[in-house]
Design a protein around this motif. Structure first.
Motif, mmCIF file in Angstrom:
data_model
loop_
_atom_site.group_PDB
_atom_site.id
_atom_site.type_symbol
_atom_site.label_atom_id
_atom_site.label_comp_id
_atom_site.label_asym_id
_atom_site.label_seq_id
_atom_site.Cartn_x
_atom_site.Cartn_y
_atom_site.Cartn_z
ATOM 1 N N VAL A 164 34.053 32.553 38.285
ATOM 2 C CA VAL A 164 34.062 30.895 38.297
ATOM 3 C C VAL A 164 34.529 30.317 39.517
ATOM 4 C CG1 VAL A 164 34.661 28.910 37.186
ATOM 5 C CG2 VAL A 164 34.030 30.969 35.745
ATOM 6 N N VAL A 185 44.385 33.171 31.762
ATOM 7 C CA VAL A 185 44.595 34.692 32.124
ATOM 8 C C VAL A 185 46.179 34.795 32.586
ATOM 9 C CG1 VAL A 185 42.481 35.600 32.729
ATOM 10 C CG2 VAL A 185 43.777 34.247 34.405
ATOM 11 N N MET A 215 36.192 44.465 34.579
ATOM 12 C CA MET A 215 36.616 43.015 34.620
ATOM 13 C C MET A 215 38.079 42.956 34.493
ATOM 14 S SD MET A 215 35.264 39.914 32.544
ATOM 15 C CE MET A 215 34.401 38.996 33.804
ATOM 16 N N ASN A 260 40.887 43.584 36.921
ATOM 17 C CA ASN A 260 41.551 42.503 37.874
ATOM 18 C C ASN A 260 40.922 42.727 39.307
ATOM 19 O OD1 ASN A 260 42.397 40.263 36.106
ATOM 20 N ND2 ASN A 260 44.207 41.523 35.878
ATOM 21 N N THR A 282 29.956 26.110 34.252
ATOM 22 C CA THR A 282 31.598 25.892 34.233
ATOM 23 C C THR A 282 31.914 25.095 35.207
ATOM 24 O OG1 THR A 282 31.944 27.731 32.716
ATOM 25 C CG2 THR A 282 33.853 27.011 33.832
#
Ligand code: NAP
Length: 326
Positions: A153, A241, A313, A316, A127
């Motif tokens: 990422v 998000v 996940m 956060n 990505t």
């Protein structure tokens, strides 16, 4: 084989590990025994019912990336043998003991990598590499701003930017993640509570604006980022998000001659996934082999604890990748 199954739309409790039929490789496919597989936000969206699996992928088995050993090859596959260590991206089905993937989309796992590190690499690095290098044409000495820099990422993007000779800056809502991102090559970072705090730090870091923004957050971060970009800046919109809508100042796009590119990996064709994987392998595999590039693993969960992996996940709090091992 054992696989994670999304039994119905809902919270982490709807995930169950069940015995299901093993996938059979087609003539152009390889069967991979999965040793580790990263978790992604898209798995969570799929679980909640908002992001159905793309055509050709299992409807109810999540998992978009894998690292493992080849356990079988289709009749048209040459140059890949049973036992080879491979990794790559998929449209789903990786949170399982076995997955079939088109042979053209696999890359070889550098010998120096553990399975857990290998499983944390494909989605984040492909990505980041595809967005920054292939699409934004990030050049040496350009300044790139990365939001949610402590994400899977984000930390890949910091390293990809450095590998390309560019200068990465980053934001996070969590101060600790900025400190922890510095050893991966972050030039400067700032903890900001929301997008309204971006302008002063960006002005300090890049008075003439950022050449590239890797927007992993969306919402109000997108217009705030546009306000701190250089002439001919490129904004890569990769994640949402913080929200899926925003009000943009069109005058700024026009007068600064900005480019805004949206991107997704999951829904791409086999041909496009193979091209993105080949470009990643060409530019980055040597870096993993030599130790210049690093997987960043937050925590590793057994398949049976998949609900806890999702909770981690969604908290956060993770720094880098949450990894699942069958
Ligand atoms: N387009 C694609 O093909 C593609 C592929 C992979 C991932 N993505 C997207 O890229 C992003 C990063 O993915 P990932 O798997 O690396 O994520 P991750 O490791 O789960 O990290 C995401 C981080 O974003 C920050 N965040 C969450 N909500 C936020 C909000 N409302 N405002 C600001 N920051 C917020 C949090 O860190 P802090 O608040 O502590 O900074 C969180 O830890 C996600 O949006 C994901 O959907 C897109």
């Amino acid at each position: 084989m054992r696989a994670v199954v999304i039994t119905r739309p809902g919270g982490p409790e709807v995930l169950e590990v069940r015995d299901v039929d093993a996938p059979q490789p087609g003539s152009d496919d390889v069967l991979v025994r999965v040793r580790a597989s990263g978790l992604n936000r898209a798995d969570i969206h799929q679980r909640t019912g908002g992001y159905p699996a793309p055509p050709g992928s299992p409807a109810d088995i999540p998992g978009l990336e894998y690292a493992g050993e080849v356990a079988g090859v289709g009749s048209n596959v040459h140059g890949i043998a049973v036992g080879d260590r491979v990794f790559g991206i998929a449209g789903g089905g990786a949170h399982a003991e076995l997955i079939t993937v088109p042979a053209r989309t696999v890359a070889r796992v550098p010998s120096t990598l553990s399975w857990e590190d290998a499983g944390a690499i494909p989605e984040a690095f492909i990505t980041a590499h595809d967005a920054l290098v292939t699409q934004a044409h990030l050049a040496r000495n350009e300044r790139v701003l990365i939001h949610a820099v402590g994400s899977g990422v984000g930390l890949a993007a910091v390293q990809v930017a450095r590998a390309m000779g560019a200068i990465p800056y980053g934001t996070s809502r969590t101060p600790d993640k900025i400190e922890r991102a510095m050893p991966f090559g972050l030039e400067r970072g700032a903890a900001i509570r929301d997008a309204s705090e971006l302008a002063p730090v960006a002005q300090d870091w890049a008075p003439n604006g950022f050449n590239v923004v890797l927007d992993l957050v969306g919402g109000a971060y997108t217009p705030a980022s546009m306000a701190v970009m250089s002439n001919k800046g490129r904004l890569m919109l990769v994640g949402l998000v913080a929200g899926a809508s925003a009000t943009l100042d069109l005058r700024r796009i026009l007068s600064r001659r900005l480019t805004i590119i949206g991107t997704v990996l999951r829904a791409r064709s086999v041909h496009e996934k193979a091209a993105a994987t080949d470009a990643f392998a060409r530019d980055l595999l040597d870096g993993f082999e030599s130790g210049a590039l690093h997987a960043v693993v937050d925590r590793v969960f057994p398949l049976a604890a998949i609900a806890d992996a999702h909770r981690r996940m969604e908290s956060n709090e993770s720094f880098g990748k949450v990894v699942v091992v069958p």
